[in-house]
Design a protein around this motif. Structure first.
Motif, PDB file in Angstrom:
ATOM      1  N   UNK B  92       0.837  -1.193   0.000  1.00 54.95           N
ATOM      2  CA  UNK B  92       0.000   0.000   0.000  1.00 54.95           C
ATOM      3  C   UNK B  92       0.878   1.251   0.000  1.00 54.95           C
ATOM      4  N   UNK B  93       0.781   2.074  -1.044  1.00 52.61           N
ATOM      5  CA  UNK B  93       1.602   3.275  -1.091  1.00 52.61           C
ATOM      6  C   UNK B  93       1.231   4.250   0.026  1.00 52.61           C
ATOM      7  N   UNK B  94       2.234   4.820   0.692  1.00 49.51           N
ATOM      8  CA  UNK B  94       1.996   5.887   1.661  1.00 49.51           C
ATOM      9  C   UNK B  94       3.315   6.562   1.963  1.00 49.51           C
ATOM     10  N   UNK B  95       3.226   7.790   2.462  1.00 50.12           N
ATOM     11  CA  UNK B  95       4.429   8.525   2.846  1.00 50.12           C
ATOM     12  C   UNK B  95       4.361   8.813   4.339  1.00 50.12           C
ATOM     13  N   UNK B  96       5.449   8.482   5.028  1.00 46.90           N
ATOM     14  CA  UNK B  96       5.549   8.737   6.465  1.00 46.90           C
ATOM     15  C   UNK B  96       6.724   9.684   6.679  1.00 46.90           C
ATOM     16  N   UNK B  97       6.436  10.839   7.277  1.00 47.98           N
ATOM     17  CA  UNK B  97       7.488  11.812   7.569  1.00 47.98           C
ATOM     18  C   UNK B  97       7.844  11.689   9.048  1.00 47.98           C
ATOM     19  N   UNK B  98       9.115  11.503   9.332  1.00 45.50           N
ATOM     20  CA  UNK B  98       9.577  11.464  10.720  1.00 45.50           C
ATOM     21  C   UNK B  98      10.505  12.660  10.922  1.00 45.50           C
ATOM     22  N   UNK B  99      10.009  13.652  11.665  1.00 45.35           N
ATOM     23  CA  UNK B  99      10.861  14.800  12.015  1.00 45.35           C
ATOM     24  C   UNK B  99      11.576  14.406  13.306  1.00 45.35           C
ATOM     25  N   UNK B 100      12.834  13.973  13.141  1.00 42.85           N
ATOM     26  CA  UNK B 100      13.523  13.343  14.271  1.00 42.85           C
ATOM     27  C   UNK B 100      13.917  14.349  15.351  1.00 42.85           C
ATOM     28  N   UNK B 101      13.725  13.914  16.602  1.00 42.98           N
ATOM     29  CA  UNK B 101      14.114  14.683  17.771  1.00 42.98           C
ATOM     30  C   UNK B 101      14.990  13.798  18.648  1.00 42.98           C
TER      31      UNK B 101
END
Lengths: 286, 366
Positions: B92-101
């Motif tokens: 399943x196509x999807x985009x996950x953005x992880x703004x790392x802290x």
């Protein structure tokens, strides 16, 4: 005339009347003798066949567990997701395409233990889903451990001394969260189940139906129901239909002579997520 | 414009019309911007009850045919892990953005980290491959988000934008090209076909996807399944499915892997860096060049799949590589696997940019 074939000298029909809606090539199913899921499948298939919504628009979503295997036997768009996450997955499907008739079929463990938070939030949002929760009072697939619906005192694989945790009363929680349609029936009540499923398809908003089902080899055997039939007998003798029941009082002990109160308890209309979201999109675009 | 807004604009430019998320610092501006922008373009912003619900909802919406995204940071990323596997196995196509802290646990909510780089690769259980981008500028927050969507749609798999707090909150000039100049990949959708239709045809890297409601009567399953989507516990089916899931990425590395070279041709020492750290590294390399040192920079734009060939080439020529990261050596690990020369890791976990001086000092010693 139904097409027939000779098998060991006996005439049997080649096609089941509901084959169109079943993935016959996946049968036999995995469920145990005496399990109520065959009845639930039959009712759901019949309700879908008789619904006004074309088959192509029916989508059935499940999580993980015995009940969650049900959609896989239906010849529709079916989604067998992860444990507890059928509701948010179905939420995404329905919001993305409100023309779909989205039904979630999952067990009590899936919907009220691991996925409980998702369910109350889907109700709060009033996502237009049909949620059919098959309650067998334990985790059947993993061998019959206790969960959030196991009655006090019941024996399970992980309550060998009897369960002391208070169980949830499902219609009461769901009504309190604000579901516009709430019902409870047992697998004995096939006509009522069929009718309530068809009604659920018509409901604008989240329709919740608890379906109480035997689980003979685990919950049943350890709790004085020697087989599926014994529990059906209990349903027959102790079910009490009361659409106007005070929901706080209808928790289940599953011990005779305590009743199993069934009925269509709540049937109201409130704006759905999709109706309100459409208005918001209109406002944002102007 | 700040990086997080650029990321949200990139998503919209790429055709994202469904966002489900749960607010978390330092990614929340992505959600805020999406809640404003998506309704304007007829899209859906759904604020879920948690990150588990968020990833499940985007997978559901993607199966309904939409381009979808969620954004989060470390703690939310941890919660998403199980259903990232669902995205992988159901293609399943999807985009996950992880703004790392900074981490672990609640860690440093407002300060930078790069310590989810191994989690993105290995965090969900079972075997799989991932595609991950590491933007190092506001412009790349836009450009690589577009690219992430294109990759997700083409490869039918979750694709990650591994941003970090500095890039996300940094304000810089952003050029949004006119729509006709932005390459946007559309998903290959299955046409209505007969009973012979195989929705998970393992013989092709990118079989067209069956969308809910379009008459395919597809079974999409989190269980190991065959080409029909039917669950199976057969050994050969499991092997075929996994070979397909892994192969579709490993067989196409040349179209995925992206790096940037800065003066690596004659470099005796090469810094390998990504994300905000690559900005410190570039500064240090320029300083060192001014001081006459033969140094260069290899920037990993796609840390995953790991740019094996590019790193091997560097390792064969250089006498040493330096790997600065805001973690304790996560990307240093695969670098060590693929070079024979000396490897110096610069481990920095102060919740701040790796100071260029720290990198410069390491270069000076070599």
């Amino acid at each position: 005339m139904t097409e027939v074939e000779l098998v060991h000298g006996v005439e049997i029909s080649v096609k089941h009347p509901r084959d169109e809606l079943l993935r016959a090539d996946r049968l036999p199913h995995i469920w145990c003798p005496g399990c109520g899921l065959g009845i639930v499948t039959k009712c759901l298939v019949e309700a879908i066949r008789r619904s006004d919504v074309p088959l192509d628009r029916h989508v059935v979503v499940s999580g993980i567990g015995c009940t969650s295997r049900l959609p896989g036997y239906l010849n529709l768009d079916t989604y067998h997701t992860t444990h507890g996450r059928a509701i948010p997955f179905a939420t995404g499907l329905k919001i993305a395409n409100p023309d779909l008739e989205v039904t979630v079929v999952a067990g009590d463990g899936d919907l009220f233990n691991i996925g409980g938070n998702h369910l109350i939030h889907a109700i709060r949002r009033n996502v237009d889903l049909n949620v059919f929760c098959v309650n067998n009072f334990n985790y059947g697939m993993t061998g019959g451990q206790f969960g959030a619906t196991t009655p006090i005192g019941a024996r399970t694989a992980t309550t060998p001394y009897g369960n002391f945790e208070a169980p949830f009363n499902l219609p009461y929680i769901v009504a309190a969260a604000g579901a516009p349609f709430v019902a409870r029936w047992t697998t004995l009540h096939v006509r009522q189940l069929l009718r309530v499923m068809r009604r659920a398809f018509q409901i604008q908003g989240l329709a919740f139906v608890e379906i109480i089902s035997p689980c003979p080899p685990t919950f049943g055997e350890l709790n004085n129901f020697e087989d599926g039939y014994a529990m059906m007998e209990y349903f027959r003798n102790y079910s009490r239909v009361d659409d106007h029941a005070e929901l706080s009082t209808i928790g289940l002990s599953m011990k005779p002579p305590d009743p199993v109160v069934v009925g269509n308890f709540v049937d109201t209309r409130k704006p759905t997520y999709h109706e309100l979201e459409r208005e918001l999109i209109e406002r944002a675009r102007n | 414009m700040a990086g997080n807004y650029a990321c949200a604009e990139g998503a919209i430019a790429a055709g994202c019309r469904f966002y489900a998320g749960y607010p978390i610092t330092p990614s929340s501006e992505i959600a805020e911007h999406m809640s404003r922008r998506l309704p304007q373009v007829g899209g859906h912003y759904v604020q879920m009850e948690d990150e588990i619900g968020s990833i499940a909802a985007i997978l559901g919406a993607s199966n309904a045919g939409m381009k979808v995204m969620t954004a989060t940071s470390g703690p939310g990323f941890s919660l998403m892990m199980e259903n990232i596997g669902l995205g992988v196995i159901t293609e399943t196509p999807c985009v996950v953005v992880d703004v790392q802290r900074g981490g672990p646990s609640t860690g440093l909510p407002t300060l930078v980290g790069q310590a989810d780089m191994m989690q993105v690769r290995w965090g969900s259980h079972g075997d799989y491959e991932v595609i991950a981008f590491a933007p190092n500028s506001v412009q790349e927050m836009f450009d690589l988000t577009v690219k992430a969507f294109n990759m997700a749609e083409k490869f039918r798999t979750p694709v990650f934008v591994m941003a970090d707090q500095i890039i996300a909150h940094m304000t810089d000039r952003l050029v949004i090209p006119p729509p006709e100049d932005i390459e946007v990949v559309q998903r290959k959708k299955a046409m209505k076909q007969g009973p012979s239709f195989l929705p998970f045809d393992f013989s092709q890297d990118f079989p067209p996807m069956a969308i809910a409601g379009e008459g395919h009567h597809v079974n999409v399953d989190s269980l190991t399944h065959d080409e029909r989507g039917y669950p199976s516990a057969k050994h050969d089916v499991s092997e075929r499915m996994l070979e397909h899931l892994i192969g579709k990425i490993r067989n196409n590395l040349e179209t995925i892997v992206q790096v940037e070279h800065y003066l690596t041709d004659d470099a005796k020492v090469v810094v390998i860096a990504y994300g905000s750290t690559s900005r410190s590294a570039l500064h240090a390399v320029k300083e060192a060049r001014r001081a006459g040192m033969k140094v260069g920079l290899l920037r990993l734009i796609t840390p995953w799949p790991f740019p094996v060939r590019e790193v091997e080439r560097i390792g064969a020529k250089a006498k040493a590589v330096v790997v600065p990261e805001i973690n304790y050596g996560q990307i240093e690990h695969p670098v060590r696997e693929h070079v024979d020369c000396r490897v110096i890791g610069i481990h920095h976990a102060a919740g701040s940019l790796v100071p260029p001086d720290k990198i410069y000092a390491a270069l000076e010693k070599l």
